[in-house]
Write a protein that holds these residues in place. Structure first.
Motif: not given
Length: 238
Positions: A56, A59-60, A99, A156-157, A159-160, A163-165, A195
């Motif tokens: 987690e 990033p994806e 993060y 990143w924190s 953003y997720y 929107y979640g992953r 997004r």
């Protein structure tokens, strides 16, 4: 890193035995049961690792250069060790992404110094609060007088958190595609509709700096003059 390392038999990167061997070094340095006893009587516990302790916290796949980066940045053995210890905070590194995120009751922080190019061209993505571009001094996490640091803003924190992953979406981000790969007829690239870009979630000063960079690029391509975000803000204040 895999290309530059060689390991004695029977250790292999592909089966996870290297990661386990590295993690086992911790058992040579300290007794885990003793640590658990000490942890139970401590009010504030911070643990550290160079590598990433949880998926987690990276990033994806579609954002990464190269896309397989998540396979080389951490291990489940590290995650399991941290979950046993249950620190209040775990500080990690390696990936150069800012993060400050809580996962399963543990606060995870990465405050990367990053490279000069990363600081200049992608400050909002590497930044944790004002560190390292706006304020180049050690990032505060805990003090005897003040306790824990307030939550830091990071792109990143945030953003997720919004929107979640979505790891099932593997279309490469166009900027990653242009930087790392050659387009083919079967290539799939694009953004997720609706997004905001990740850099817009970063600290304000970093966002203003990068917005000006975009305006300069647009101006150089179109020949049109663009007013910078910083100058527009200055005009409003007058």
């Amino acid at each position: 890193d895999y290309w530059l390392t060689k390991w004695p038999s029977p250790l292999q990167v592909s089966d996870g035995s290297v990661a386990r061997a590295i993690d086992d070094i911790n058992n040579e340095l300290f007794d885990m049961s003793e640590l658990m006893q000490r942890r139970s009587v401590c009010d504030a516990v911070i643990s550290f690792s160079h590598f990433v302790p949880r998926i987690e916290l990276i990033p994806e796949k579609r954002y990464l250069m190269p896309s397989c980066l998540s396979k080389a940045v951490g291990s489940n053995y590290l995650m399991e060790r941290i979950e046993r210890l249950r620190p209040d905070m775990h500080v990690f590194g390696h990936t150069h992404f800012g993060y400050d995120m809580e996962v399963d009751g543990i606060r995870y922080i990465q405050a990367p110094l990053a490279t000069p190019n990363e600081r200049a061209g992608g400050g909002s993505i590497v930044a944790l609060g004002d560190f390292p571009v706006i304020e180049a001094k050690p990032c505060f996490v805990w003090g005897t007088a003040t306790g824990w640091a307030p939550k830091y803003r990071s792109s990143w924190s945030c953003y997720y958190a919004r929107y979640g992953r979505s790891p099932h979406i593997t279309d490469t981000i166009p900027s990653v595609l242009c930087a790392m790969y050659k387009a083919t007829p079967s290539c799939r690239a694009g953004w997720i509709a609706g997004r905001m870009p990740i850099w817009l979630f970063g600290p304000l000063q970093h966002r203003l700096f990068e917005a000006d960079m975009v305006l300069q690029e647009v101006s150089s391509v179109t020949g049109l003059k663009a007013r910078s975000a910083a100058s527009a803000d200055s005009q409003k204040s007058k």
